[in-house]
Write a protein that holds these residues in place. Structure first.
Motif, short mmCIF file in Angstrom:
data_model
loop_
_atom_site.label_atom_id
_atom_site.label_comp_id
_atom_site.label_asym_id
_atom_site.label_seq_id
_atom_site.Cartn_x
_atom_site.Cartn_y
_atom_site.Cartn_z
N PHE A 240 0.84 -1.20 0.00
CA PHE A 240 0.00 0.00 0.00
C PHE A 240 0.88 1.26 0.00
CE2 PHE A 240 -2.69 3.20 2.22
CZ PHE A 240 -3.68 3.28 1.26
N ALA A 241 1.98 1.21 0.76
CA ALA A 241 2.92 2.35 0.78
C ALA A 241 3.49 2.59 -0.61
CB ALA A 241 4.04 2.07 1.78
N ALA A 242 3.87 1.49 -1.30
CA ALA A 242 4.41 1.61 -2.66
C ALA A 242 3.37 2.18 -3.61
CB ALA A 242 4.90 0.25 -3.15
N ALA A 243 2.10 1.77 -3.45
CA ALA A 243 1.02 2.26 -4.31
C ALA A 243 0.78 3.75 -4.10
CB ALA A 243 -0.26 1.46 -4.04
N MET A 244 0.83 4.19 -2.84
CA MET A 244 0.63 5.61 -2.54
C MET A 244 1.75 6.45 -3.17
SD MET A 244 -0.86 5.92 1.34
CE MET A 244 0.55 5.20 2.13
N LEU A 245 2.96 5.97 -3.05
CA LEU A 245 4.09 6.69 -3.64
C LEU A 245 3.99 6.73 -5.15
CD1 LEU A 245 6.96 5.29 -1.38
CD2 LEU A 245 6.27 7.69 -1.52
N ALA A 246 3.56 5.62 -5.76
CA ALA A 246 3.41 5.57 -7.21
C ALA A 246 2.37 6.58 -7.69
CB ALA A 246 3.03 4.16 -7.64
N GLU A 247 1.30 6.76 -6.92
CA GLU A 247 0.28 7.73 -7.30
C GLU A 247 0.82 9.16 -7.23
OE1 GLU A 247 -4.15 9.37 -6.03
OE2 GLU A 247 -3.35 7.56 -5.07
N LEU A 248 1.63 9.44 -6.21
CA LEU A 248 2.21 10.78 -6.08
C LEU A 248 3.18 11.06 -7.22
CD1 LEU A 248 2.87 11.05 -2.23
CD2 LEU A 248 1.10 12.19 -3.57
N VAL A 249 3.91 10.01 -7.66
CA VAL A 249 4.82 10.17 -8.81
C VAL A 249 4.00 10.45 -10.06
CG1 VAL A 249 6.45 8.97 -10.32
CG2 VAL A 249 6.65 8.73 -7.85
N SER A 250 2.90 9.73 -10.24
CA SER A 250 2.02 9.92 -11.41
C SER A 250 1.45 11.33 -11.44
CB SER A 250 0.90 8.89 -11.36
OG SER A 250 0.01 9.07 -12.44
N ASN A 251 1.17 11.89 -10.27
CA ASN A 251 0.62 13.25 -10.18
C ASN A 251 1.71 14.33 -10.15
OD1 ASN A 251 -1.98 12.25 -10.10
ND2 ASN A 251 -2.02 12.14 -7.85
N ARG A 252 2.98 13.89 -10.31
CA ARG A 252 4.14 14.79 -10.32
C ARG A 252 4.34 15.54 -9.01
NH1 ARG A 252 6.00 15.23 -15.55
NH2 ARG A 252 4.54 14.58 -17.17
N ASN A 253 3.84 14.97 -7.91
CA ASN A 253 4.10 15.56 -6.59
C ASN A 253 5.44 15.08 -6.03
OD1 ASN A 253 0.71 14.90 -6.25
ND2 ASN A 253 1.49 16.99 -6.21
N VAL A 254 5.87 13.91 -6.48
CA VAL A 254 7.09 13.28 -5.98
C VAL A 254 7.88 12.76 -7.17
CG1 VAL A 254 7.97 11.29 -4.68
CG2 VAL A 254 6.13 12.67 -3.73
N ARG A 255 9.20 12.73 -7.05
CA ARG A 255 10.07 12.21 -8.11
C ARG A 255 10.65 10.86 -7.69
NH1 ARG A 255 13.92 17.04 -10.08
NH2 ARG A 255 14.47 15.45 -11.61
N ILE A 256 11.05 10.07 -8.69
CA ILE A 256 11.55 8.72 -8.44
C ILE A 256 12.96 8.58 -9.03
CG2 ILE A 256 10.53 7.79 -10.56
CD1 ILE A 256 9.98 5.20 -9.04
N THR A 257 13.83 7.82 -8.38
CA THR A 257 15.21 7.68 -8.83
C THR A 257 15.38 6.47 -9.75
OG1 THR A 257 15.89 6.27 -6.98
CG2 THR A 257 16.08 8.67 -6.69
N ASN A 258 16.46 6.52 -10.52
CA ASN A 258 16.87 5.37 -11.31
C ASN A 258 17.73 4.43 -10.46
OD1 ASN A 258 17.00 4.14 -14.08
ND2 ASN A 258 19.19 4.37 -13.69
N VAL A 259 18.53 5.01 -9.54
CA VAL A 259 19.33 4.19 -8.63
C VAL A 259 18.41 3.46 -7.66
CG1 VAL A 259 19.70 6.09 -7.00
CG2 VAL A 259 21.31 4.21 -7.05
N LYS A 260 18.76 2.22 -7.36
CA LYS A 260 17.89 1.41 -6.52
C LYS A 260 18.67 0.77 -5.37
CE LYS A 260 14.76 0.29 -10.33
NZ LYS A 260 14.17 -0.78 -11.15
N MET A 261 17.90 0.40 -4.34
CA MET A 261 18.44 -0.35 -3.21
C MET A 261 17.59 -1.59 -3.04
SD MET A 261 18.88 0.81 0.75
CE MET A 261 19.36 -0.39 2.01
N GLY A 262 18.20 -2.76 -3.24
CA GLY A 262 17.46 -4.01 -3.14
C GLY A 262 16.32 -4.10 -4.13
N GLY A 263 16.48 -3.49 -5.30
CA GLY A 263 15.45 -3.53 -6.34
C GLY A 263 14.40 -2.45 -6.22
#
Length: 306
Positions: free
Chosen positions: A36-59
């Motif tokens: 659910f936490a991942a889904a909430m973050l994904a929605e914020l990224v879709s709405n351009r409220n939050v940005r996402i990195t290409n670098v990853k930790m544990g996938g």
């Protein structure tokens, strides 16, 4: 989907206080399950409220706000060793020319998308790619690229003029020698003893690069005054005394073990020479651009292949 405004605000506050964050960080702070936490973050990224990195930790990528971009430097530790090395180089140099990189470095620059931003440049009807450090402004990057691609014409011309003046002075001194007393001639002979010839017995077969250079110096009557090893068996600098039609003249000598000598190689050597004329010695061939400009903007360089 995020339907509760309070949860949306709580999530944004967590990112604001702790970002860049992982879904696991949000899961712990908000007491929700991980998906659910991942889904909430994904929605914020879709709405351009939050940005996402290409670098990853544990996938898992990291999530952050626009004003937290500078904190991405802390995530470089999660890159593999080669990508991290290239990222550190870009951070230091600010601009890297794609053509100057090895194939592995080019691959890394295309992988570290959080840190390396490409700039395409049309240079003499050929498209080149430059990479800028993500915190280095695009305007500053373009200015630096223009400086890299602009040939430095004025300085070499000034250098050549100084060399011509020096030659004129030598002519005058030579004419004076004809009427000077023997005492003056003796002083001149003593001056000629200053440079020490570096004599080295060289086998005819299996000559190393440095031995081939010294053999060329010996056969050409070039006397070494100063020498500096830049990279063993790859690059050396000399100040040497070279025979000319009016006597011996001091030259800056750049020696390079390289298959193809570029216009940039010659230009850098000319700048290193300063007030001295420049002799470039190599076992390599001149590139087309270097050969074309050798008698124009690079007129101050004498090239010799060994």
């Amino acid at each position: 989907m995020i339907k509760d405004l309070d949860k949306r605000e709580s999530l944004l506050n967590i990112v604001k206080l702790r970002g860049p964050v992982l879904p696991a960080d949000v899961h712990k702070q908000m007491g929700t399950d991980l998906m659910f936490a991942a889904a909430m973050l994904a929605e914020l990224v879709s709405n351009r409220n939050v940005r996402i990195t290409n670098v990853k930790m544990g996938g898992s990528p990291f999530y952050y706000l626009d004003d937290q971009e500078f904190k991405l430097q802390d995530l470089m530790k999660h890159l593999n060793s080669k990508d991290r090395e290239v990222a550190e180089r870009l951070k230091k140099e600010k601009i890297i020319r794609d053509n100057d990189c090895s194939s592995l470095e080019r691959f890394s620059l295309r992988q570290i998308k959080d840190y390396a931003y490409p700039i395409k440049v049309n240079n003499n009807n050929q498209v080149e790619i430059f990479w800028r450090w993500y915190l280095f402004s695009e305007e500053d990057a373009k200015r630096e690229i223009v400086e890299i691609l602009t040939p430095r014409v004025e300085e070499p011309i000034r250098e050549i003029q100084r060399v011509e003046e020096k030659i004129t002075e030598v002519k005058l001194e030579t004419s004076k020698l004809k009427i000077e007393t023997p005492k003056v001639k003796e002083e001149i002979k003593e001056e000629k003893k200053e440079p020490k010839k570096r004599v080295k017995k060289i086998a005819k077969k299996d000559l190393g690069f440095e031995d081939r250079v010294l053999d060329f110096f010996n056969k050409s009557g070039i006397e070494i005054v100063e020498e500096k090893m830049i990279k063993k068996d790859k690059e050396m600098n000399y100040v040497a005394r070279v025979n000319s039609g009016i006597g011996k003249l001091d030259y800056f000598v750049k020696v390079k073990n390289k298959d193809k000598i570029s216009e940039s190689d010659l230009s850098l050597a000319l700048n290193e020479a300063g007030k001295l004329p420049c002799l470039f010695v190599s076992n390599g061939e001149l590139s087309k651009g270097a050969e074309e400009n050798l008698n124009t903007i690079l007129k101050g360089v004498v090239f010799k292949k060994i």
